[in-house]
Design a protein around this motif. Structure first.
Motif, short mmCIF file in Angstrom:
data_model
loop_
_atom_site.label_atom_id
_atom_site.label_comp_id
_atom_site.label_asym_id
_atom_site.label_seq_id
_atom_site.Cartn_x
_atom_site.Cartn_y
_atom_site.Cartn_z
N PRO A 126 0.84 -1.20 0.00
CA PRO A 126 0.00 0.00 0.00
C PRO A 126 0.88 1.25 0.00
O PRO A 126 1.92 1.29 0.65
N GLY A 128 0.46 5.38 0.57
CA GLY A 128 -0.39 6.53 0.90
C GLY A 128 0.25 7.78 0.32
O GLY A 128 0.14 8.08 -0.87
N GLY A 129 0.99 8.52 1.17
CA GLY A 129 1.71 9.69 0.68
C GLY A 129 3.16 9.36 0.37
O GLY A 129 3.90 10.22 -0.11
N GLY A 130 3.60 8.16 0.71
CA GLY A 130 4.99 7.79 0.46
C GLY A 130 5.96 8.54 1.36
O GLY A 130 7.13 8.72 1.03
N THR A 131 5.50 8.98 2.55
CA THR A 131 6.39 9.74 3.44
C THR A 131 7.05 8.85 4.50
O THR A 131 7.68 9.37 5.43
N SER A 132 6.90 7.56 4.37
CA SER A 132 7.52 6.65 5.34
C SER A 132 9.02 6.95 5.46
O SER A 132 9.71 7.07 4.45
N LEU A 151 -3.11 4.89 -3.05
CA LEU A 151 -4.48 5.14 -2.59
C LEU A 151 -4.97 6.55 -2.89
O LEU A 151 -5.98 6.99 -2.34
N GLN A 194 4.59 16.57 11.07
CA GLN A 194 5.38 17.51 10.27
C GLN A 194 5.20 17.21 8.77
O GLN A 194 5.36 18.09 7.92
N SER A 195 4.83 15.97 8.46
CA SER A 195 4.60 15.57 7.06
C SER A 195 3.16 15.81 6.63
O SER A 195 2.73 15.29 5.59
N THR A 200 -1.15 10.73 4.38
CA THR A 200 -2.58 10.44 4.27
C THR A 200 -3.14 9.91 5.59
O THR A 200 -2.41 9.36 6.42
N VAL A 206 -2.19 3.45 10.09
CA VAL A 206 -1.43 2.19 10.12
C VAL A 206 0.00 2.37 10.63
O VAL A 206 0.70 1.38 10.87
N THR A 207 0.45 3.63 10.81
CA THR A 207 1.78 3.83 11.39
C THR A 207 1.70 4.40 12.81
O THR A 207 2.72 4.79 13.37
N SER A 209 0.60 7.30 13.91
CA SER A 209 1.26 8.60 13.80
C SER A 209 0.93 9.52 15.00
O SER A 209 -0.12 9.39 15.63
N ALA A 210 1.84 10.44 15.28
CA ALA A 210 1.62 11.46 16.31
C ALA A 210 1.75 12.83 15.67
O ALA A 210 2.75 13.11 15.02
N VAL A 264 -6.40 -0.32 4.32
CA VAL A 264 -7.46 0.52 4.89
C VAL A 264 -8.00 1.38 3.75
O VAL A 264 -7.22 2.04 3.06
C1 LIG Z 1 9.62 15.22 6.74
C2 LIG Z 1 8.82 14.19 7.48
C3 LIG Z 1 8.23 14.52 8.68
C4 LIG Z 1 7.48 13.56 9.38
N1 LIG Z 1 6.87 13.93 10.55
C5 LIG Z 1 6.09 13.04 11.20
C6 LIG Z 1 5.41 13.42 12.38
O1 LIG Z 1 5.49 14.56 12.85
N2 LIG Z 1 4.65 12.48 13.00
C7 LIG Z 1 4.49 11.23 12.48
O2 LIG Z 1 3.76 10.44 13.05
N3 LIG Z 1 5.16 10.85 11.38
C8 LIG Z 1 5.93 11.71 10.71
N4 LIG Z 1 6.60 11.33 9.58
C9 LIG Z 1 6.49 9.94 9.09
C10 LIG Z 1 5.35 9.69 8.10
O3 LIG Z 1 4.88 10.90 7.55
C11 LIG Z 1 4.21 8.96 8.80
O4 LIG Z 1 4.63 7.64 9.08
C12 LIG Z 1 2.90 8.93 8.02
O5 LIG Z 1 1.90 8.44 8.87
C13 LIG Z 1 2.95 8.08 6.78
O6 LIG Z 1 1.79 8.37 6.02
P1 LIG Z 1 1.79 8.17 4.43
O7 LIG Z 1 0.40 8.43 3.96
O8 LIG Z 1 2.84 8.96 3.80
O9 LIG Z 1 2.09 6.62 4.33
P2 LIG Z 1 3.15 5.87 3.42
O10 LIG Z 1 4.50 6.41 3.67
O11 LIG Z 1 2.67 5.83 2.04
O12 LIG Z 1 3.04 4.42 4.06
C14 LIG Z 1 3.48 4.14 5.35
C15 LIG Z 1 3.17 2.67 5.68
O13 LIG Z 1 1.77 2.46 5.74
C16 LIG Z 1 1.31 1.58 4.71
N5 LIG Z 1 0.06 2.18 4.24
C17 LIG Z 1 -0.13 3.43 3.76
N6 LIG Z 1 -1.44 3.64 3.51
C18 LIG Z 1 -2.08 2.50 3.84
C19 LIG Z 1 -3.45 2.09 3.82
N7 LIG Z 1 -4.43 2.90 3.41
N8 LIG Z 1 -3.76 0.84 4.24
C20 LIG Z 1 -2.79 -0.01 4.68
N9 LIG Z 1 -1.49 0.32 4.71
C21 LIG Z 1 -1.14 1.56 4.31
C22 LIG Z 1 2.44 1.53 3.71
O14 LIG Z 1 2.48 0.32 3.00
C23 LIG Z 1 3.66 1.70 4.61
O15 LIG Z 1 4.00 0.51 5.24
C24 LIG Z 1 7.35 12.25 8.86
C25 LIG Z 1 7.96 11.93 7.63
C26 LIG Z 1 8.68 12.90 6.95
C27 LIG Z 1 9.29 12.54 5.63
#
Ligand SMILES: Cc1cc2nc3c(=O)[nH]c(=O)nc-3n(C[C@H](O)[C@H](O)[C@H](O)COP(=O)(O)OP(=O)(O)OC[C@H]3O[C@@H](n4cnc5c(N)ncnc54)[C@H](O)[C@@H]3O)c2cc1C
Length: 545
Positions: A126, A128-132, A151, A194-195, A200, A206-207, A209-210, A264
């Motif tokens: 999956p 989402g935003g690719g910010t992992s 997504l 911060q992201s 998303t 699923v991570t 997040s805080a 999700v």
């Molecule tokens: C500059 C920067 C700052 C950040 N600051 C924070 C912060 O303040 N707090 C924080 O909590 N995190 C932070 N992060 C980390 C990241 O943004 C989080 O982990 C965020 O929750 C990931 O969301 P995403 O949509 O980008 O998910 P993705 O990076 O696309 O995916 C993250 C994981 O979730 C899975 N996934 C994504 N969407 C789904 C779905 N719909 N169903 C099932 N699995 C899914 C993916 O396969 C992957 O394993 C930061 C990252 C960066 C690059």
């Protein structure tokens, strides 16, 4: 003319964080400071997008109604935002690239993609935003083809129950779209990682997040009311009960599942009324001990605050240096000196967020001021406002630092107040000396990003020089990451407070879950995903202890 589906994505830099063509200004003072601290940087030669796309290996899948194999789309879904991801993207050595990208629009499309992938023996990741920042979206090498499931098609506010304050969003909805859809109804989610601009709501869930204001609104665990998940074994509906004593809460299984249990597709969140008043007040404490004491006191008094951030002396000095030497910082230093606030290099910046009904904010601000006075700290006028204005822009500096020849990475953990001071000191020391074996220096500094009555998170940034060879840069990162993770686990702290596990932290998860805990998680994964369709190697390592 119809917009290319990748146009929005292409506004973003394909191999970094900031917008295309926008680079945050790196003040000369910051450049000089880094040269002093870790040595002069050598700007790297980055691969171009054309070079990388041209080198993409042939897909092991054919285009069909469920996915496309376009090389550009595959490159744009190949990596997230971790340092190894950056090294791969900037050097052009991408390694494994997804064989295809699927773009489902709803839960039934997701189901169809899962079924089609299953018949072709493909893995799904999956996206989402690719910010992992922990390798969550990064495919690993293997015999089976890999499909990235983007997504972005599952977006928008689907339903709002105004009476209960429950809002249903497509899982691919990003932070700004969530807040603007809620704002017109007088509501907010209040989740601001911060992201925020690029991640998303499905990714947040699923991570685990805080957000920056989670002291007030709660982490995503508190905001996630329920939703819909497509698992390889069938759909899982998560009802939105406000509370329940009916056995273990299945929502807790999906929180932190990182795509291993399914995808999700819809997320129901608990929203709040837009606060009457929002403030970010800044204070400077004379040293780390008093700053720690302030953070702990504010958390233990259980004041209605939205945020408490406490920087170490080194982070405070670095922040002021990166801001530059304008009139504002000079005046602040002069003011702090006049107030007799200790030595420049000992001082710690503390930011306190307040939001809610004005009368409550005023009362809480008064209590905060009292706690600061008791510890002989002083207010830092203007600093809180500036932080709030730029709070999503700090990561842009990663791009400027990279161009100047420096790698920046962050790591975060949480532990109780008793362990925190030693953990912070050990981590800083370990990172700063971590590359002595290869004759390199590291600049590392930390802050408490989220405080709780019993303990706190610890967020550490470290900067080191890029090597001429990208493999050597990766090796430097791996040494530091290993050493830091060993310190974290040796202190019994968590391997992640907010970024999740992904691939990078998977080897350390057993240290906190234990063998039986790992086996239980593995059993759940096997029950919901018996053929191992979803994101192998993410969250759980292949070999359990
Ligand atoms: C500059 C920067 C700052 C950040 N600051 C924070 C912060 O303040 N707090 C924080 O909590 N995190 C932070 N992060 C980390 C990241 O943004 C989080 O982990 C965020 O929750 C990931 O969301 P995403 O949509 O980008 O998910 P993705 O990076 O696309 O995916 C993250 C994981 O979730 C899975 N996934 C994504 N969407 C789904 C779905 N719909 N169903 C099932 N699995 C899914 C993916 O396969 C992957 O394993 C930061 C990252 C960066 C690059």
């Amino acid at each position: 003319m119809a917009r290319h589906p990748l146009a929005a994505v292409l506004m973003r830099r394909w191999n970094g964080w900031s917008e295309q063509g926008v680079e945050a200004h790196l003040p000369d003072r910051a450049r000089d400071l880094l040269a002093q601290l870790v040595g002069p940087g050598t700007p790297p030669r980055d691969a171009t997008l054309d070079e990388v796309v041209a080198a993409v290996p042939a897909s092991r899948l054919a285009d069909d109604e469920h996915w496309q194999t376009d090389p550009l789309a595959r490159v744009l879904h190949a990596r997230g935002q971790s340092l190894p991801d950056w090294v791969a993207l900037r050097s052009g050595h991408l390694g494994t690239v997804p064989d295809a990208v699927a773009r489902p629009g709803n839960a039934s499309d997701v189901r169809a993609v899962m079924e089609a992938a299953s018949t072709r023996g493909a893995h799904l990741i999956p996206y989402g935003g690719g910010t992992s920042v922990v390798g969550g979206v990064t495919p690993r090498p293997g015999d089976r083809p890999v499909i990235s499931v983007d997504l972005a098609g599952t977006t928008g506010l689907h339903e709002l129950d105004d009476t209960s304050g429950l809002a249903t969003f497509g899982a691919g909805t990003m932070g700004p779209a969530i807040e603007s859809a809620l704002a017109v109804t007088g509501r907010t989610l209040g989740h601001f990682p911060q992201s925020f601009e690029r991640s998303t709501v499905g990714g947040w869930v699923v991570t685990r997040s805080a957000g920056q204001e989670s002291a007030g609104y709660g982490r995503i665990e508190a905001l996630f009311a329920g939703g819909h998940v497509e698992t390889p074994s069938g759909p899982l509906e998560l009802p939105t009960h406000p509370a329940s004593a009916a056995g273990p809460d299945l929502r807790q299984l999906i929180l932190g599942s990182e795509g291993r249990l399914g995808i999700v597709t819809d997320v129901v969140v608990r929203t709040s009324r837009i606060p009457q008043t929002v403030r970010t007040n800044a204070f400077v404490m004379r040293d780390w001990d008093t700053a720690l004491s302030l953070g702990r006191t504010l958390a233990q008094w259980r004041l209605p605050l939205s945020m408490v951030r406490v920087a170490t002396p080194l982070e405070t000095a670095t922040t002021f240096a990166l801001v530059g030497e304008g009139r504002g910082p000079r005046a602040l230093r002069h003011y702090l000196g006049m107030r007799g606030l200790g030595a420049d290099r000992e001082r710690c910046l503390v930011l306190v967020g307040l939001s809610g009904r004005t009368a409550i904010v005023d009362a809480a601000a008064g209590e905060v001021a009292r706690a600061v006075r008791d510890l002989r700290g002083v207010g830092a006028p203007g600093v809180g406002r500036a932080w709030r204005r730029d709070r999503f822009r700090a990561p842009d500096l990663r791009d400027s630092l990279w161009s100047a020849g420096y790698a920046v990475d962050t790591l975060e953990t949480a532990t109780d107040w008793t362990t925190l001071p030693d953990l912070a000191a050990s981590l800083g020391r370990t990172l700063r000396h971590g590359l002595e074996g290869v004759g390199e220096r590291v600049h590392a500094f930390s802050h408490l990003s989220h405080v709780y009555p019993t303990g706190s998170s610890l967020y550490t940034t470290y900067i080191f020089r890029l090597a001429a060879d990208p493999a050597e840069t990766l090796d430097r990162w791996a040494q530091l990451k290993r050493a830091a993770s060993d310190i974290v686990t040796a202190h019994g702290a968590t391997i992640s407070h907010q970024h999740g596990v992904g691939r990078d932290h998977a080897p350390y998860l057993a240290a906190e879950k234990g063998p039986l805990g790992m086996a239980a998680l593995d059993a759940v994964v096997r029950r919901l995903d018996p053929d191992g369709l979803m994101s192998p190697g993410v969250l759980l390592p292949d070999e359990l202890p």
